[in-house]
Design a protein around this motif. Structure first.
Motif, PDB file in Angstrom:
ATOM      1  N   ALA A 140       0.959  -1.151  -0.007  1.00 27.57           N
ATOM      2  CA  ALA A 140      -0.058   0.064   0.018  1.00 27.57           C
ATOM      3  C   ALA A 140       0.952   1.353   0.168  1.00 27.57           C
ATOM      4  CB  ALA A 140      -0.797   0.072   1.163  1.00 27.57           C
ATOM      5  N   CYS A 141       0.551   2.273  -0.680  1.00 26.04           N
ATOM      6  CA  CYS A 141       1.223   3.572  -0.611  1.00 26.04           C
ATOM      7  C   CYS A 141       0.490   4.700  -0.376  1.00 26.04           C
ATOM      8  CB  CYS A 141       1.797   3.758  -2.140  1.00 26.04           C
ATOM      9  SG  CYS A 141       2.667   5.189  -2.618  1.00 26.04           S
ATOM     10  N   GLU A 142       1.474   5.593   0.422  1.00 26.53           N
ATOM     11  CA  GLU A 142       0.726   6.976   0.526  1.00 26.53           C
ATOM     12  C   GLU A 142       2.062   8.164   0.447  1.00 26.53           C
ATOM     13  OE1 GLU A 142      -1.549   7.776   4.200  1.00 26.53           O
ATOM     14  OE2 GLU A 142       0.060   9.264   4.808  1.00 26.53           O
ATOM     15  N   VAL A 143       1.577   8.700  -0.158  1.00 26.18           N
ATOM     16  CA  VAL A 143       2.477  10.148  -0.525  1.00 26.18           C
ATOM     17  C   VAL A 143       1.942  11.359   0.322  1.00 26.18           C
ATOM     18  CG1 VAL A 143       3.788  11.642  -2.176  1.00 26.18           C
ATOM     19  CG2 VAL A 143       3.179   9.154  -2.767  1.00 26.18           C
ATOM     20  N   ARG A 144       2.767  11.955   1.012  1.00 23.77           N
ATOM     21  CA  ARG A 144       2.431  13.232   1.672  1.00 23.77           C
ATOM     22  C   ARG A 144       3.528  14.438   1.551  1.00 23.77           C
ATOM     23  NH1 ARG A 144       3.214  10.916   7.773  1.00 23.77           N
ATOM     24  NH2 ARG A 144       5.568  10.974   7.923  1.00 23.77           N
ATOM     25  N   ASN A 145       3.011  15.649   1.945  1.00 26.72           N
ATOM     26  CA  ASN A 145       3.711  16.692   2.035  1.00 26.72           C
ATOM     27  C   ASN A 145       4.606  16.455   3.443  1.00 26.72           C
ATOM     28  OD1 ASN A 145       4.698  19.480   2.803  1.00 26.72           O
ATOM     29  ND2 ASN A 145       3.441  20.063   1.038  1.00 26.72           N
ATOM     30  N   LYS A 146       5.856  16.558   3.164  1.00 28.59           N
ATOM     31  CA  LYS A 146       6.691  16.454   4.412  1.00 28.59           C
ATOM     32  C   LYS A 146       6.424  17.597   5.395  1.00 28.59           C
ATOM     33  CE  LYS A 146      10.178  15.202   6.954  1.00 28.59           C
ATOM     34  NZ  LYS A 146       9.861  13.942   7.753  1.00 28.59           N
ATOM     35  N   MET A 147       6.112  18.716   4.957  1.00 30.26           N
ATOM     36  CA  MET A 147       5.975  19.855   6.048  1.00 30.26           C
ATOM     37  C   MET A 147       4.835  19.831   6.590  1.00 30.26           C
ATOM     38  SD  MET A 147       9.263  20.674   5.765  1.00 30.26           S
ATOM     39  CE  MET A 147       9.517  21.898   6.755  1.00 30.26           C
ATOM     40  N   THR A 148       3.916  19.746   5.769  1.00 33.81           N
ATOM     41  CA  THR A 148       2.345  19.777   6.305  1.00 33.81           C
ATOM     42  C   THR A 148       1.711  18.668   6.684  1.00 33.81           C
ATOM     43  OG1 THR A 148       1.317  19.698   4.200  1.00 33.81           O
ATOM     44  CG2 THR A 148       2.008  21.906   4.817  1.00 33.81           C
ATOM     45  N   ARG A 149       2.237  17.459   6.172  1.00 31.68           N
ATOM     46  CA  ARG A 149       1.590  16.283   6.456  1.00 31.68           C
ATOM     47  C   ARG A 149       0.528  15.801   5.656  1.00 31.68           C
ATOM     48  NH1 ARG A 149       6.108  14.320   8.130  1.00 31.68           N
ATOM     49  NH2 ARG A 149       6.594  14.007  10.168  1.00 31.68           N
ATOM     50  N   GLU A 150      -0.013  16.642   4.632  1.00 32.74           N
ATOM     51  CA  GLU A 150      -1.087  16.798   3.920  1.00 32.74           C
ATOM     52  C   GLU A 150      -1.058  15.553   3.130  1.00 32.74           C
ATOM     53  OE1 GLU A 150      -4.391  19.387   1.495  1.00 32.74           O
ATOM     54  OE2 GLU A 150      -2.425  20.021   1.599  1.00 32.74           O
ATOM     55  N   VAL A 151      -1.925  14.509   2.824  1.00 32.89           N
ATOM     56  CA  VAL A 151      -1.711  13.554   1.801  1.00 32.89           C
ATOM     57  C   VAL A 151      -2.081  13.828   0.574  1.00 32.89           C
ATOM     58  CG1 VAL A 151      -2.783  11.134   1.455  1.00 32.89           C
ATOM     59  CG2 VAL A 151      -2.555  11.862   3.632  1.00 32.89           C
ATOM     60  N   ILE A 152      -1.213  13.597  -0.255  1.00 39.90           N
ATOM     61  CA  ILE A 152      -1.086  13.919  -1.656  1.00 39.90           C
ATOM     62  C   ILE A 152      -1.817  12.905  -2.498  1.00 39.90           C
ATOM     63  CG2 ILE A 152       0.209  14.472  -3.783  1.00 39.90           C
ATOM     64  CD1 ILE A 152       2.026  15.759  -1.841  1.00 39.90           C
ATOM     65  N   ILE A 153      -1.451  11.607  -2.246  1.00 42.98           N
ATOM     66  CA  ILE A 153      -2.022  10.485  -3.246  1.00 42.98           C
ATOM     67  C   ILE A 153      -1.954   9.151  -2.232  1.00 42.98           C
ATOM     68  CG2 ILE A 153       0.063   9.639  -3.916  1.00 42.98           C
ATOM     69  CD1 ILE A 153      -1.117   9.190  -6.653  1.00 42.98           C
ATOM     70  N   THR A 154      -3.052   8.449  -2.500  1.00 37.03           N
ATOM     71  CA  THR A 154      -2.818   6.905  -1.833  1.00 37.03           C
ATOM     72  C   THR A 154      -3.321   6.000  -3.044  1.00 37.03           C
ATOM     73  OG1 THR A 154      -5.462   7.191  -1.189  1.00 37.03           O
ATOM     74  CG2 THR A 154      -3.858   7.668   0.210  1.00 37.03           C
ATOM     75  N   ILE A 155      -2.486   4.732  -2.789  1.00 33.26           N
ATOM     76  CA  ILE A 155      -2.769   3.766  -3.618  1.00 33.26           C
ATOM     77  C   ILE A 155      -2.928   2.444  -2.532  1.00 33.26           C
ATOM     78  CG2 ILE A 155      -2.022   2.241  -5.506  1.00 33.26           C
ATOM     79  CD1 ILE A 155      -0.058   4.753  -6.363  1.00 33.26           C
ATOM     80  N   ASP A 156      -4.093   1.842  -2.716  1.00 33.66           N
ATOM     81  CA  ASP A 156      -4.309   0.820  -1.711  1.00 33.66           C
ATOM     82  C   ASP A 156      -3.651  -0.352  -2.178  1.00 33.66           C
ATOM     83  OD1 ASP A 156      -6.091   2.392  -0.320  1.00 33.66           O
ATOM     84  OD2 ASP A 156      -7.820   1.628  -1.442  1.00 33.66           O
ATOM     85  N   THR A 157      -3.478  -0.775  -3.346  1.00 34.53           N
ATOM     86  CA  THR A 157      -2.901  -2.056  -3.714  1.00 34.53           C
ATOM     87  C   THR A 157      -1.938  -1.927  -4.898  1.00 34.53           C
ATOM     88  OG1 THR A 157      -4.856  -3.252  -3.262  1.00 34.53           O
ATOM     89  CG2 THR A 157      -3.099  -4.317  -4.481  1.00 34.53           C
ATOM     90  N   ILE A 158      -0.697  -2.181  -4.718  1.00 31.32           N
ATOM     91  CA  ILE A 158       0.476  -2.280  -5.678  1.00 31.32           C
ATOM     92  C   ILE A 158       0.903  -3.783  -5.545  1.00 31.32           C
ATOM     93  CG2 ILE A 158       2.691  -1.387  -6.670  1.00 31.32           C
ATOM     94  CD1 ILE A 158       2.156   1.060  -5.157  1.00 31.32           C
TER      95      ILE A 158
END
Length: 130
Positions: free
Chosen positions: A83-101
């Motif tokens: 599973a993947c999550e990408v977030r902004n390092k400074m704000t911790r705001e989630v940019i993208i999620t992918i449940d299954t790779i």
């Protein structure tokens, strides 16, 4: 979720709207998933088989620092599901999620090859410290 890689958003990473181009982000995610799976499965012939729905939740702009997180969710006979999550390092705001790779370990013949793994291993633990 373990965040392994950080990326600094530069002008060449932007789309015409001045935000992070989704294709660039997916390239980074695919590369990170491949590296993670290759190390876990100890097989450089590991490929991406499947990515589930990609949920773009927010964007990033020039100068932002993002981080890519992956977590294994299942070990198959020849596969590793992440599973993947990408977030902004400074704000911790989630940019993208992918449940299954799903990443698949291949043999020299290009066919799926059993990897024998059942849990996360750390490279340091594979070496004998006598």
């Amino acid at each position: 979720m373990n965040f392994h890689t950080r990326k600094w958003i530069k002008p060449e990473d932007l789309n015409p709207n001045g935000t992070l181009f989704g294709g660039r982000l997916l390239e980074w995610i695919d590369e990170e998933a491949a590296l993670y799976a290759i190390i876990q499965l100890e097989n450089p012939r590991t490929v991406t088989k499947y990515m589930s729905e990609i949920n773009f939740r927010s964007s990033a702009k020039k100068g932002d620092i993002i981080e890519i997180g992956l977590v294994p969710t299942k070990y198959g006979n020849s596969s590793l599901t992440l599973a993947c999550e990408v977030r902004n390092k400074m704000t911790r705001e989630v940019i993208i999620t992918i449940d299954t790779i799903i990443m698949v370990s291949l043999g020299e013949n290009g066919k799926p090859k059993a990897h024998g793994k059942t849990k996360i291993e750390f490279v340091k633990d594979r070496f004998n410290d006598d």
